[in-house]
Scaffold this active site. Structure first.
Site, PDB file in Angstrom:
ATOM      1  N   ALA A  85      42.925   0.345  62.364  1.00 54.85           N
ATOM      2  CA  ALA A  85      41.783   0.205  63.193  1.00 54.85           C
ATOM      3  C   ALA A  85      40.635   0.964  62.821  1.00 54.85           C
ATOM      4  O   ALA A  85      41.070   2.167  62.170  1.00 54.85           O
ATOM      5  CB  ALA A  85      41.670  -0.004  64.623  1.00 54.85           C
ATOM      6  N   ASP A  86      39.509   1.528  62.987  1.00 54.59           N
ATOM      7  CA  ASP A  86      38.358   2.394  63.115  1.00 54.59           C
ATOM      8  C   ASP A  86      37.231   2.332  63.502  1.00 54.59           C
ATOM      9  O   ASP A  86      36.954   1.556  63.860  1.00 54.59           O
ATOM     10  CB  ASP A  86      38.068   2.133  61.229  1.00 54.59           C
ATOM     11  CG  ASP A  86      37.170   3.648  60.746  1.00 54.59           C
ATOM     12  OD1 ASP A  86      37.796   4.771  60.834  1.00 54.59           O
ATOM     13  OD2 ASP A  86      36.130   3.697  60.352  1.00 54.59           O
TER      14      ASP A  86
END
Length: 203
Positions: A85-86
């Site tokens: 994820a970012d």
């Protein structure tokens, strides 16, 4: 704690974030952290010229997945689903970048003071050839910060390395007037959306 509360096989977490690991542990998801070295001399998640903020967080999450899959292949690791994820903070459709210095934290807090801003977290989950993705969007309202407030937070060092220069789960919570959306998404991994992706993947 009790793990594997749902029929999900162990997975790889392609992130060094202790917050993301904490959220997976909270959900009872067994995981192994991939410690992928960053290429020497490469800027950390640079924003491309003319890139929309919404596209930036999606691209960086997808690139993290590609790096993770390459690393798994290179190291001949056993096959498992991979999660990455970012997260980025946006104000007026512009990225408020990660704080890499005290000056960055100071500038970010000045920018976000007395504003509603967005926190986007883009999640990518892959197993074999199947890839699932989702985006979590939340709103955060910071109080109007005085110079004293900002310097107190800068001295804490908590904002270093954080998107937007603050941490919702730490001392930064003292300055947050309201949240609309996913608290865990603001931390870095939306629990509900991640759970839904895992159910869809049926790993």
């Amino acid at each position: 704690m009790t793990q594997l509360l749902a029929p999900f096989a162990p997975l790889y977490l392609a992130s060094n974030s202790p917050r993301r690991r904490q959220i997976l542990e909270q959900l009872g998801i067994v995981h192994e952290v991939l410690k992928i070295p960053s290429p020497a001399g490469q800027a950390d998640e640079p924003i491309l010229a003319g890139e929309a903020a919404e596209d930036y967080v999606q691209r960086t999450a997808q690139e993290k997945m590609q790096d993770a899959l390459f690393y798994i292949q290179q190291q001949a690791l056993s096959p498992k689903a991979v999660l990455c994820a970012d997260t980025c903070v946006m104000l007026d459709h512009k990225v408020v970048d990660k704080a890499r210095s005290d000056a960055d934290v100071r500038q970010s807090l000045h920018t976000l003071s007395d504003t509603w801003h967005q926190v986007h977290t883009y999640v990518v989950l892959q197993s074999h050839e199947q890839r699932l993705e989702c985006r979590s969007v939340s709103w955060v309202k910071l109080q109007k910060l005085s110079a004293t407030d900002i310097e107190h937070y800068v001295r804490s060092q908590e904002g270093l390395g954080k998107a937007g220069g603050y941490a919702v789960q730490g001392l930064g919570a003292a300055f947050i007037e309201a949240i609309k959306g996913s608290y865990s998404g603001i931390m870095g991994l939306p629990a509900h959306e991640t759970w839904q992706l895992l159910q869809r993947l049926n790993v």
